[in-house]
Design an enzyme around this catalytic site. Structure first.
Site, PDB file in Angstrom:
ATOM      1  N   GLU A   1       0.832  -1.197   0.000  1.00  0.00           N
ATOM      2  CA  GLU A   1       0.000   0.000   0.000  1.00  0.00           C
ATOM      3  C   GLU A   1       0.871   1.253   0.000  1.00  0.00           C
ATOM      4  O   GLU A   1       1.773   1.386   0.825  1.00  0.00           O
ATOM      5  CB  GLU A   1      -0.881  -0.024   1.250  1.00  0.00           C
ATOM      6  CG  GLU A   1      -1.965   1.007   1.230  1.00  0.00           C
ATOM      7  CD  GLU A   1      -2.934   0.819   2.390  1.00  0.00           C
ATOM      8  OE1 GLU A   1      -3.106  -0.321   2.867  1.00  0.00           O
ATOM      9  OE2 GLU A   1      -3.499   1.835   2.807  1.00  0.00           O
ATOM     10  N   SER A   2       0.590   2.154  -0.927  1.00  0.00           N
ATOM     11  CA  SER A   2       1.281   3.431  -1.000  1.00  0.00           C
ATOM     12  C   SER A   2       2.790   3.192  -1.167  1.00  0.00           C
ATOM     13  O   SER A   2       3.190   2.603  -2.168  1.00  0.00           O
ATOM     14  CB  SER A   2       0.939   4.256   0.240  1.00  0.00           C
ATOM     15  OG  SER A   2       1.330   5.584   0.081  1.00  0.00           O
TER      16      SER A   2
END
Ligand SMILES: *[C@@H]1O[C@H](CO)[C@@H](O)[C@H](O)[C@H]1NC(C)=O
Ligand SMILES: *[C@@H]1O[C@H](CO)[C@@H](O)[C@H](O)[C@H]1NC(C)=O
Ligand SMILES: *[C@@H]1O[C@H](CO)[C@@H](O)[C@H](O)[C@H]1NC(C)=O
Ligand SMILES: *[C@@H]1O[C@H](CO)[C@@H](O)[C@H](O)[C@H]1NC(C)=O
Ligand SMILES: *[C@@H]1O[C@H](CO)[C@@H](O)[C@H](O)[C@H]1NC(C)=O
Ligand SMILES: *[C@@H]1O[C@H](CO)[C@@H](O)[C@H](O)[C@H]1NC(C)=O
Length: 286
Positions: free
Chosen positions: A133-134
């Site tokens: 994520e990210s």
């Protein structure tokens, strides 16, 4: 032979919690490794690597994405939770070394964690997956580029194309990339992947990209960069071959670019597209 963790590390380390592993490789970047082993793990288990966002830790990501370890309990796979050694808890997705196979940076340490786990658990080499994520989504891109032989499928939420964050420094922030202001050809994007592991001609992992269309941190142009990158590497046309509205949920459009590349563009969603753990399992075939 597969040794249970309790044998390797002492009986006090029960299963079904995060266990630190301190012997996984040369670990030149100093990243930390935690492993989640569900109870009653079968032989030849699958492995999912869950890579945290900036400011994250292994434990924070474990807590914030509980679907992952709950599904690990149900479906009986191992989860590796790497932890960034860098100030601010971002992954190094910006140095030359991390953008190269076995370059001695964070991507290399994560690959070592996977190799260690494959060996110790006699895990299934055809079932090694990544979800990030990210900053972890950015790392997922780099791992897909530099270690295509190690991973079967990769999902990233709100990440960037491999190389987009290049700053020639460790764990730098490339605002030109973040703001979607890079003007480059599809071939330029593809080169980052090809240069990460020159000469590789084997199978590449399946990739699924999630991006929100009102992401103000990693602007939506980054979805297009990633599509340009992978459609070029994979020899697909740059346009979707099929598109489904409201899939997997209302406002999300799923675009298929070819057998190995799927994108999910989420209307009205900002940075950090909510994790769709059940969907992730379907994509992994778990
Ligand atoms: C990672 O690497 C650092 C420095 O190279 C080392 O001190 C540390 O023990 C390693 N960590 C783990 C969890 O193996
Ligand atoms: C390993 O995974 C592949 C791909 O999912 C599967 O076909 C195979 O049966 C698995 N092998 C074992 C020993 O479980
Ligand atoms: C996600 O990851 C893939 C490969 O894992 C990478 O090529 C892509 O650029 C990333 N893109 C987005 C939008 O997350
Ligand atoms: C960000 O990446 C672009 C493309 O690689 C590069 O031209 C630019 O110099 C980078 N920005 C920084 C701050 O390094
Ligand atoms: C693929 O790479 C391998 C290992 O580098 C090499 O031996 C082989 O000739 C290559 N195959 C093709 C079709 O280029
Ligand atoms: C991304 O590409 C699509 C299709 O080519 C285009 O319509 C859209 O405007 C692009 N988005 C951004 C943010 O550049």
């Amino acid at each position: 032979m597969r040794l249970p963790l309790t044998t390797l590390l002492g009986a006090s380390l029960a299963t079904a919690q995060l266990t630190p592993i301190t012997t996984f490789g040369t670990n030149k970047s100093g990243a930390r490794m935690f492993l989640y082993e569900p109870k009653n793990l079968p032989a030849n288990p699958a492995i999912v690597v869950g890579i945290h966002y900036c400011t994250g830790t292994a434990q924070k990501y474990y807590n914030s994405n509980p679907g992952l370890h709950q599904l690990a309990d149900q479906k009986k796979f191992l989860v590796i939770y790497p932890e960034s050694p860098n100030d601010g808890g971002c992954w190094d997705v910006s140095s030359r070394a991390t953008l190269k196979r076995d370059g001695g940076a964070d991507s290399n340490s994560i690959a070592e964690m996977v190799r260690w786990t494959l060996e110790k658990y006699e895990a299934n080499k055809s079932r090694v997956f990544i979800v990030g994520e990210s900053s972890g989504g950015m790392m997922a891109s780099i791992l897909a580029a530099a270690y295509p032989d190690l991973f079967s499928a990769v999902i990233n939420y709100s990440g960037v194309a491999a190389g987009c964050f290049f700053t020639d420094s460790v764990a730098g922030w490339n605002s030109t990339c973040a703001q979607g202001k890079i003007e480059a050809t599809p071939e330029w994007w593809a080169k980052w992947v090809l240069d990460a592991y020159p000469g590789y001609n084997g199978t590449r992992p399946r990739i699924q990209l999630y991006h929100g269309d009102v992401d103000a941190t990693i602007t939506p142009a980054n979805y297009n960069y990633s599509v340009a990158q992978w459609t070029t590497v994979l020899g697909y046309g740059g346009k979707p071959t099929s598109e489904k509205a409201d899939t997997p949920e209302k406002g999300y459009t799923t675009q298929v670019f070819g057998a190995l590349l799927t994108g999910v563009y989420a209307k009205g969603v900002g940075h950090g597209v909510p994790v769709h753990a059940e969907e992730d399992m379907k994509f992994f075939g778990l």
